[in-house]
Design a protein around this motif. Structure first.
Motif, PDB file in Angstrom:
ATOM      1  N   MET A  60     -44.177 -53.098  77.956  1.00  0.00           N
ATOM      2  CA  MET A  60     -44.660 -53.279  79.321  1.00  0.00           C
ATOM      3  C   MET A  60     -43.526 -53.264  80.348  1.00  0.00           C
ATOM      4  O   MET A  60     -43.776 -53.223  81.540  1.00  0.00           O
ATOM      5  CB  MET A  60     -45.442 -54.587  79.437  1.00  0.00           C
ATOM      6  N   GLN A  61     -42.285 -53.264  79.876  1.00  0.00           N
ATOM      7  CA  GLN A  61     -41.142 -53.154  80.778  1.00  0.00           C
ATOM      8  C   GLN A  61     -40.693 -51.703  80.951  1.00  0.00           C
ATOM      9  O   GLN A  61     -39.804 -51.416  81.743  1.00  0.00           O
ATOM     10  CB  GLN A  61     -39.984 -54.009  80.241  1.00  0.00           C
ATOM     11  N   GLY A  94     -56.928 -58.933  76.531  1.00  0.00           N
ATOM     12  CA  GLY A  94     -58.100 -58.544  77.300  1.00  0.00           C
ATOM     13  C   GLY A  94     -58.117 -57.121  77.811  1.00  0.00           C
ATOM     14  O   GLY A  94     -58.851 -56.819  78.752  1.00  0.00           O
ATOM     15  N   SER A  95     -57.346 -56.215  77.199  1.00  0.00           N
ATOM     16  CA  SER A  95     -57.266 -54.864  77.742  1.00  0.00           C
ATOM     17  C   SER A  95     -57.258 -53.803  76.639  1.00  0.00           C
ATOM     18  O   SER A  95     -56.764 -54.047  75.532  1.00  0.00           O
ATOM     19  CB  SER A  95     -56.007 -54.709  78.595  1.00  0.00           C
ATOM     20  N   TYR A  96     -57.809 -52.633  76.968  1.00  0.00           N
ATOM     21  CA  TYR A  96     -57.772 -51.451  76.116  1.00  0.00           C
ATOM     22  C   TYR A  96     -57.126 -50.310  76.893  1.00  0.00           C
ATOM     23  O   TYR A  96     -57.355 -50.162  78.092  1.00  0.00           O
ATOM     24  CB  TYR A  96     -59.189 -50.996  75.730  1.00  0.00           C
ATOM     25  N   GLU A 146     -48.364 -49.385  85.412  1.00  0.00           N
ATOM     26  CA  GLU A 146     -47.470 -50.087  86.333  1.00  0.00           C
ATOM     27  C   GLU A 146     -48.182 -51.175  87.135  1.00  0.00           C
ATOM     28  O   GLU A 146     -47.536 -52.052  87.711  1.00  0.00           O
ATOM     29  CB  GLU A 146     -46.796 -49.101  87.291  1.00  0.00           C
ATOM     30  N   ASN A 147     -49.525 -51.134  87.167  1.00  0.00           N
ATOM     31  CA  ASN A 147     -50.293 -52.132  87.905  1.00  0.00           C
ATOM     32  C   ASN A 147     -50.945 -53.188  87.008  1.00  0.00           C
ATOM     33  O   ASN A 147     -51.546 -54.140  87.509  1.00  0.00           O
ATOM     34  CB  ASN A 147     -51.400 -51.452  88.723  1.00  0.00           C
ATOM     35  N   LEU A 148     -50.828 -52.994  85.706  1.00  0.00           N
ATOM     36  CA  LEU A 148     -51.556 -53.854  84.781  1.00  0.00           C
ATOM     37  C   LEU A 148     -51.165 -55.324  84.926  1.00  0.00           C
ATOM     38  O   LEU A 148     -52.024 -56.213  84.967  1.00  0.00           O
ATOM     39  CB  LEU A 148     -51.321 -53.381  83.346  1.00  0.00           C
ATOM     40  N   LYS A 149     -49.887 -55.585  85.029  1.00  0.00           N
ATOM     41  CA  LYS A 149     -49.427 -56.974  85.146  1.00  0.00           C
ATOM     42  C   LYS A 149     -49.931 -57.598  86.437  1.00  0.00           C
ATOM     43  O   LYS A 149     -50.396 -58.756  86.437  1.00  0.00           O
ATOM     44  CB  LYS A 149     -47.903 -57.030  85.092  1.00  0.00           C
ATOM     45  N   ALA A 150     -49.898 -56.861  87.527  1.00  0.00           N
ATOM     46  CA  ALA A 150     -50.359 -57.404  88.809  1.00  0.00           C
ATOM     47  C   ALA A 150     -51.853 -57.710  88.780  1.00  0.00           C
ATOM     48  O   ALA A 150     -52.309 -58.718  89.336  1.00  0.00           O
ATOM     49  CB  ALA A 150     -50.044 -56.420  89.938  1.00  0.00           C
TER      50      ALA A 150
END
Length: 789
Positions: free
Chosen positions: A126-127, A146-148, A216-220
């Motif tokens: 994720m980095q 919680g993600s696919y 790039e937006n997943l963490k936000a």
């Protein structure tokens, strides 16, 4: 060095070194507001390993295949862990034909074992924003958060470059009871506009999904949801999933206990690892506590008629932690300081739970791994305990008879104070003995099926430390959709809005997404999702009803009276274009299938007739097709397997496979003889399609179809007049409401009266026509009849 030792050292190197400051000596949390809690030392978690590395390669299956069970245990169990799938806390009462020390064909288990309790390799990948995708191993771990990861399969053949660039992520929220509070919904709506594909989706497990999120937006997005008071932890993965309940926000004490129970178990079975906050929140706590946690203190609906579980969130968190860590010495607590309930490798597969009240089957109670039915005391106010059912599940694989859909079975009754340990015992039984050798057979349903319900009960009782009691008799189940306007019982109202196939969007003159946001912004309403992918808007004052209805109408949202019964009863999974498992269309074609079937029945002289019809793009069964009266399961491009024979009330039987690979454009031709047989051979007009096909069976249907002359159904048509469809009964409200109609007598219904099949069918038909439970109708008939004798 043996390969198994290499894996063990790798796993130990990346796992957190967590110290147990003192042994836990707490008291089990009985689910009673007055339960006593004795303080004890708790696990103190602190990360002792921070590592930076590139993408980790997948672990080769041969690295974990070894006859040395001691080495296997070391590889798949955390330092300090005593119990788990390789070293069960309790023995099986009878042998099974799989070996949890032989995992050479299951690539998921090694990935979980070296993930450092759901951290690696996801944390490193994720980095890396130069790569718009993540590895297969990272995706396995991401599911637990919680993600696919998905791609746009519409581009797969027509635009190779576009397809390669279409990597995106779907996020599934954890929404216990199907509820989302106003603040979390506002945040989710904003995120879908700014960082998603603009719409939202209501799932068949009462959870929200947001699609089209870039890496790039997943963490936000995850951090934004969590900071607002929501979460995606538990939306997917080999852990406890979203817990379902009836969607109606009734102030009836039985319903409130169902909501409170679901919220409690959601927290009890939440992973203990801090990986979620570390990866998405940089180790910080969210600004707002999860709304279901607040509900356990403040109440879940309007006026609260049951005691809170604690007087503050701090007190509640302490009690739940103590309940989770309480060790009865029966092999439930693993010894893994990071994950005392789950252990290093978590569960073999997903773990699904539902909680309801007697008679309300608005969440398909029979399809869950564990189902709880709230049992009230005679006063109708006090929680007495729960009936417990185990072993349901939908997923199967085409042409693999070892996989199958299954309804759950009655395990027994437990007193309210035994809820925590009973649920932990069932989870531990599945954790230690679920089939990890063959992932396709890893669900709890296969363990229950393999052992048989009696042997499974024995196994669960070994962990539980006591016997399950005899189940309390229950009234008949009824599938209720809760659409339209209903009183909550506290002076406020809720309205159920039909959402065709669960897609909340703005499209043309239909602007449901804007309508919901307008209402939430203006009135601060909570929303609840139904198991049929619809939305319930809660807490509407009487003076505001007209305005809420006007907002819906002005945005093109149909009143429930305008929704045809076939559409109202249908659900479908998303399938194409984003689901990687889809073999055929589902959501995008289901509306047309509804229209075509309704038109065909109309042409046959059965206008307004309807039944439960469902569609999935693959055999995994997300839209619960195997419970439907008629279902279409994707079996290839525009090809569907046909299932029939489920119950109209989803009350305890699956359907059966009738035909393979029906071409979509042959729907009418294929179903014409079956519908005509139903019309001409059913017992009466009240015999539903699922009941009819279940009664006559596949052989009789095949014989009729073979002799049928095409077009017969459309000759000399006799139009039948049908009783109105009532899927949401009028309910008595207030603190004494206990059933679907005002009771004429008090106390529990324990006695049985035997009647003929003919009389039972008559009573059932009359009850359905009046939107009542059959038990309520019988009570009224008997009381009124006796008075006239």
């Amino acid at each position: 060095m043996p390969a198994s030792q290499a894996v063990a050292r790798t796993g130990q190197a990346c796992a957190l070194a967590v110290l147990l400051s003192a042994s836990c000596a707490t008291t089990a949390f009985g689910f009673s507001p007055l339960s006593a809690f004795h303080g004890g030392s708790l696990f103190q978690k602190q990360s002792a390993c921070v590592r930076s590395m590139g993408r980790a390669p997948s672990i080769a299956p041969m690295m974990v295949a070894t006859p040395d069970k001691g080495d296997i245990a070391a590889s798949f169990m955390a330092p300090g862990q005593k119990y788990g799938p390789q070293m069960p806390g309790q023995p099986l009462p009878t042998p099974v034909d799989y070996d949890n020390t032989n995992l050479d064909k299951n690539k998921v288990e090694p990935t979980k074992s070296v993930s450092g309790h759901l951290r690696f390799p996801l944390q490193q990948e994720m980095q890396d924003f130069e790569d718009i995708s993540i590895s297969h191993d990272a995706m396995i771990i991401l599911k637990h958060h919680g993600s696919y990861m998905q791609q746009n399969r519409d581009l797969q053949r027509s635009d190779k470059a576009g397809y390669a660039a279409s990597y995106q992520f779907m996020l599934r929220l954890k929404n216990p009871c199907g509820k989302i509070d106003a603040k979390t919904y506002q945040t989710l709506d904003d995120l879908s506009k700014n960082m998603g594909q603009g719409d939202l989706r209501a799932t068949t497990r009462q959870a929200w999904q947001i699609h089209g999120v870039r890496k790039e937006n997943l963490k936000a997005v995850i951090a934004g949801i969590h900071d607002a008071g929501g979460s995606t932890l538990g939306g997917c993965g080999d852990i406890n999933r979203n817990i379902m309940t009836p969607p109606a926000p009734l102030t009836d004490p039985a319903y409130q206990h169902a909501f409170q129970t679901a919220n409690f178990i959601s927290e009890l079975f939440k992973p203990s690892s801090p990986a979620f906050d570390e990866l998405w929140m940089d180790g910080k706590k969210p600004s707002n506590p999860e709304y279901w946690v607040k509900d356990m203190v403040e109440g879940t609906t309007g006026k609260n008629h049951i005691p809170p579980l604690a007087n503050s969130i701090e007190e509640l968190n302490k009690k739940i932690t103590e309940a989770r860590l309480y060790d009865s010495g029966k092999g439930i607590i693993t010894g893994d300081p990071e994950e005392p309930l789950y252990g290093r490798c978590y569960l073999p597969r997903k773990f699904k739970i539902a909680v309801t009240v007697p008679g309300d089957n608005s969440m398909d109670i029979f399809i869950h791994d564990v189902a709880l039915v709230v049992i009230m005391d005679e006063d109708g106010q006090t929680l007495k305990g729960y009936n417990v059912m185990v072993g349901g599940g939908m997923g199967r694989t085409h042409n693999k008879e070892s996989t199958f859909a299954r309804v759950n079975e009655m395990l027994g009754y437990i007193d309210k104070d035994d809820l925590t340990e009973a649920m932990k015992a069932i989870l531990a039984a599945q954790r230690d003995h679920g089939n990890r050798q063959v992932r396709a057979n890893a669900r709890l349903k296969y363990l229950v099926h393999t052992l048989g319900i009696d042997n499974f009960r024995t196994l669960a009782e070994q962990y539980f430390g006591k016997k399950f009691q005899k189940a309390i008799p229950l009234p008949e189940w009824r599938m209720i959709d809760w659409l339209g306007w209903h009183p909550q019982g506290d002076g406020d109202w809720f309205v159920g809005v039909n959402v065709e196939q669960g897609r909340v969007k703005d499209e043309g003159n239909f602007k449901l997404k804007t309508a919901l946001r307008t209402i939430v912004d203006k009135y601060g309403s909570d929303l609840r999702l139904t198991a049929n992918q619809n939305v319930v808007i809660c807490g509407i004052k009487t003076k505001d009803k007209a305005d809420v209805q006007q907002i819906l109408t002005s945005h093109g949202v149909k009143d429930i009276k305008e929704i045809d019964a076939m559409t109202r009863k249908s659900i479908a999974c998303p399938a194409f274009p984003l689901c990687g498992l889809a073999q055929a269309e589902a959501e995008r074609v289901m509306p047309k299938f509804n229209e075509r079937v309704a038109a065909q029945l109309d042409k046959m002289g059965m206008p307004g007739e309807s039944f439960v019809m469902r569609m999935t793009g693959c055999p995994n069964g997300c839209a619960r097709p195997y419970m439907a009266e008629l279902a279409f399961v994707g079996q290839g491009p525009d090809l569907y397997q046909i299932w029939m024979g489920g119950s109209p009330n989803q009350d305890g039987r699956t359907g059966w496979r009738w035909k393979d690979k029906m071409k979509a454009d042959l729907l009418e031709e294929t179903m014409e003889p079956v519908f005509y047989m139903w019309k001409t051979q059913r017992k009466n007009k009240s015999e539903r399609f699922g009941d009819f096909t279940s009664r006559v069976g596949i052989d009789a249907i095949n014989a009729f179809v073979e002799k049928y002359e095409a077009g017969t159904a459309y000759k000399n048509v006799v139009v039948e007049k049908l009783a109105p469809v009532k899927l949401a009964p009028k309910r008595a409200t207030g603190t004494k409401a206990r059933g679907a109609a005002t009771r004429l007598t008090t106390g529990p219904r324990k006695q049985q009266v035997r009647v003929t099949d003919e009389l039972h069918q008559l009573l059932k038909s009359k009850a359905e026509a009046n939107g009542m439970h059959i038990s309520d109708l019988v009570e009224q008939v008997l009381v009124k009849g006796i008075k006239n004798v």
